[in-house]
Design an enzyme around this catalytic site. Structure first.
Site, PDB file in Angstrom:
ATOM      1  CE1 TYR A  69      -3.525  -2.418   0.019  1.00  0.00           C
ATOM      2  CE2 TYR A  69      -2.786  -3.274   2.092  1.00  0.00           C
ATOM      3  CZ  TYR A  69      -3.474  -3.417   1.036  1.00  0.00           C
ATOM      4  OH  TYR A  69      -4.598  -4.405   0.887  1.00  0.00           O
ATOM      5  N   PRO A 124     -11.345  -0.051  -3.093  1.00  0.00           N
ATOM      6  CG  PRO A 124     -11.066  -2.086  -1.865  1.00  0.00           C
ATOM      7  CD  PRO A 124     -10.600  -0.585  -1.792  1.00  0.00           C
ATOM      8  CG  HIS A 174      -7.332  -2.221   0.129  1.00  0.00           C
ATOM      9  ND1 HIS A 174      -7.490  -2.964   1.332  1.00  0.00           N
ATOM     10  CD2 HIS A 174      -7.498  -2.938  -0.909  1.00  0.00           C
ATOM     11  CE1 HIS A 174      -7.791  -4.148   0.830  1.00  0.00           C
ATOM     12  NE2 HIS A 174      -7.931  -4.065  -0.374  1.00  0.00           N
ATOM     13  CB  SER A 231     -11.883 -10.353  -2.918  1.00  0.00           C
ATOM     14  OG  SER A 231     -11.734 -10.401  -1.592  1.00  0.00           O
TER      15      SER A 231
END
Length: 661
Positions: free
Chosen positions: A98, A111, A334, A545
């Site tokens: 990240y 997301p 995220h 996912s």
């Protein structure tokens, strides 16, 4: 994951220290045995690389695993790190996955979640819903503040709850080489305000009364009306669009923006806020069949500079989005959290918005929400224009499709004693194989929250067993019975890998740890990690996912490679929500085509299972699925060779042996 009912508390019962006690009782993330990981790595490569590449990698692995060699030295380094830290992986993962990732967070990292369409169509309905939603957020925040949040369990094991304590009052800060995260929930002076954005204009809205009680929905509605009425101009500079840029560019623009005292104060208010609520303008009307796909794009990027992308601060961990036309959802940064805690928060809020209003609001006049001012210099204006251009290119490039598969939900695979997640993952493998004629490296998130500060590892859904099944599916040489047995074997293999991953024994984070240990030790990176096969294994053309929710929603995210797909799904009882993304700039990918093949794969797999009566082998499989989270083969000991035949995928011979026993 399910919360433990015994731990549900009323928000009034403050339990200071409970979170800390719970965390300290969790086990540490293990470092898997080196030889085990290397064996499993070679097995994972089989379906996705050529025999020549595999042979070369086998030589590199043999060199890496030699006693006293480089692999053993790095392994010992990892084991020392595990003894000294709460979690040997978590800091490394946060940085590499990240904070050091330099592409924009928009599409590439953050997301979105598409919530069911609300039944309002005007400003009044939008603000009423927003007020109730904010009240629900504050209700959830009370549980976090009082440490009364129910602990979640998986397979009877308590899960790490740390991510819940990172998602409110936090924000990402851009840096020239690495970003950072600030969390204002931890200090003595906690955040009392949220940020509200309307027509690109930011407001500080205090959400607590002077006595510390949260504002009611009626009070919040009044405050939101004040914000709406003082932000009617539509010609304001979209300052928030700066957060959509490449991280290095945004870091420069951020430093430039903060040179001005007023700008700095405004940015700090946004960063310190509990969350952001974006009151969006409606998008142009579209047909019902593409409506949800349009909303998914809105949640991910806001539609570009002409629409709502400037109505965001994408570095903020949580941004709730409510448009005038009833579309709503959120986008989240995220770095602090995976999807499940976000969805648990959403489920709570959605349920809360359905409750009738009970208490009458006090008539105490509330102060005017503070408008955040920005001084736009020519240099800042130039940064905004640059961010607009780059974002619009990305918006045009994103191909996203939300598909609701109505023919059946998770109830069907469960009726066949098959894990719904394994069934869906196998359908994705079949769809991809039918489209491209080969398997690809596939990433599915596995939760490591059984361990202290656990994040994720990778379930590699492309396996030897899945490849055998997809190759057999359209083969005239195989009977339906053989195909059905291969299907069940592949879903069982997926289940075993899942179990291995959630218990800290998958291969991906271990391999990453060994590589990062080499970098930290200032030794040359081992040839194993410079190998073509390693590059292929890490090039996830299917990034997937499962994010289950009680709410009929779906999470969405962009692909992780230019020629890949991002696939997220929420299996409901009678239907499955899918969000599929790709890039238009890649001629080989197409979400509508993927959705078509995925739907066909799901239907064909159902037909196959319904047509083929359960063999003795599949009945034993269902016993193993039913028995426990960890499938075991001890009950097969009456046929010593059977387990070997089964694991090799030789279902025909296994069935013969079963027939004679």
């Amino acid at each position: 994951m399910r919360p433990c009912g015994l731990l549900k508390q009323t928000a009034l019962n403050k339990i200071p220290g409970r979170f800390q006690l719970h965390q300290e009782a969790l086990p540490y993330l293990p470092v898997p045995p080196l030889q085990q990981t290397l064996d499993r790595y070679l097995l994972a490569l089989q379906p996705i690389v050529s025999p020549e590449e595999l042979s070369h990698t086998q030589e590199l692995v043999a060199e890496f695993r030699k006693p006293g060699g480089v692999g053993e030295r790095l392994q010992k380094g990892l084991e020392r790190r595990a003894k000294k830290t709460e979690n040997w992986l978590s800091d490394w993962w946060l940085k590499t996955a990240y904070l050091e990732y330099r592409l924009p967070v928009v599409v590439h990292s953050s997301p979105g979640v598409v919530l069911p369409k609300q039944d309002f169509l005007d400003r009044q309905g939008q603000l009423r819903f927003a007020a109730k939603l904010i009240e629900g957020i504050l209700d959830f925040k009370t549980m976090i503040d009082n440490e009364t949040l129910p602990v979640e369990y998986m397979g009877g094991k308590p899960l790490c709850m740390n991510q819940y304590y990172q998602i409110l009052s936090s924000c990402r800060i851009p840096g020239p080489k690495r970003d950072s995260i600030v969390n204002y929930a931890k200090g003595k002076k906690q955040s009392r305000h949220i940020t509200v954005v309307h027509n690109f204009q930011f407001f500080e809205l205090d959400v607590y009364n002077s006595d510390g009680s949260p504002l009611t929905a009626d009070q919040l509605f009044i405050q939101l009306e004040k914000i709406w009425n003082t932000s009617l101009q539509t010609n304001k500079e979209p300052i928030g669009i700066l957060t959509t840029n490449h991280r290095n560019s945004w870091a420069k623009a951020y430093n430039n923006l903060l040179k001005d005292k007023t700008n700095k104060e405004s940015v700090r208010v946004i960063e310190k806020s509990i969350c952001t609520v974006c009151l969006d303008a409606p998008m142009p009307r579209v047909s019902d069949d593409i409506y949800k796909s349009r909303v998914a794009a809105q949640m991910l990027h806001g539609g570009g500079s002409r629409f709502n992308s400037g109505n965001r601060w994408f570095d903020k961990t949580l941004q709730f989005i409510i448009a005038e036309d009833g579309s709503c959802g959120l986008v989240y940064e995220h770095a602090p959290s995976e999807g499940p805690p976000i969805v648990a928060l959403l489920d709570h809020i959605v349920q809360f918005t359905k409750k009738p209003e009970v208490s009458k609001s006090p008539t105490v006049p509330l102060p005017m929400p503070k408008k955040l001012r920005f001084n736009i210099t020519p240099e800042i204006k130039n940064d905004i224009e640059n961010a607009k251009q780059n974002l619009n290119i990305l918006v045009e490039d994103l191909d996203i499709k939300v598909m609701v598969f109505h023919q059946f939900g998770k109830g069907f695979p469960k009726s066949e004693k098959i894990s719904p997640d394994a069934f869906i993952q196998l359908a994705l493998q079949l769809a991809y194989y039918r489209m491209y004629g080969h398997a690809c490296a596939t990433y599915e998130s596995a939760s490591l929250r059984m361990f202290r500060l656990g994040r994720t590892d990778t379930i590699r859904s492309a396996s030897v067993a899945s490849l055998k099944f997809v190759q057999s599916m359209d083969s005239p040489d195989k009977s339906d019975q053989e195909k059905a047995d291969l299907l069940r074997r592949a879903t069982q293999a997926h289940r075993e890998y899942t179990d291995m991953a959630i218990r800290g024994n998958a291969i991906d984070r271990h391999l990453l740890g060994l590589k990062l240990q080499a970098i930290e030790d200032l030794v040359s990176i081992p040839d194993l990690f410079m190998d073509t096969a390693y590059a292929v294994a890490m090039h996830f053309k299917l990034s997937t996912s499962q994010v289950p929710a009680k709410t009929d929603c779906v999470m969405c995210f962009g692909p992780v490679v230019p020629d890949g797909y991002g696939v997220c799904y929420n299996p409901m009882e009678e239907h499955i929500n899918f969000a599929i993304s790709a890039f238009n700039s890649c001629a080989d990918t197409n979400t509508a085509r993927m959705a078509h093949y995925l739907e066909k794969a799901l239907l064909d797999m159902r037909i196959l299972l319904q047509a083929a009566p359960k063999s003795k082998l599949s009945l034993l499989l269902s016993v193993s699925v039913k028995r426990a989270l960890v499938p075991t083969f001890h009950h097969w000991s009456f046929v010593p060779s059977l387990r070997c035949l089964f694991l090799q995928g030789n279902t025909e011979e296994a069935n013969k042996q079963l027939g004679t026993n």
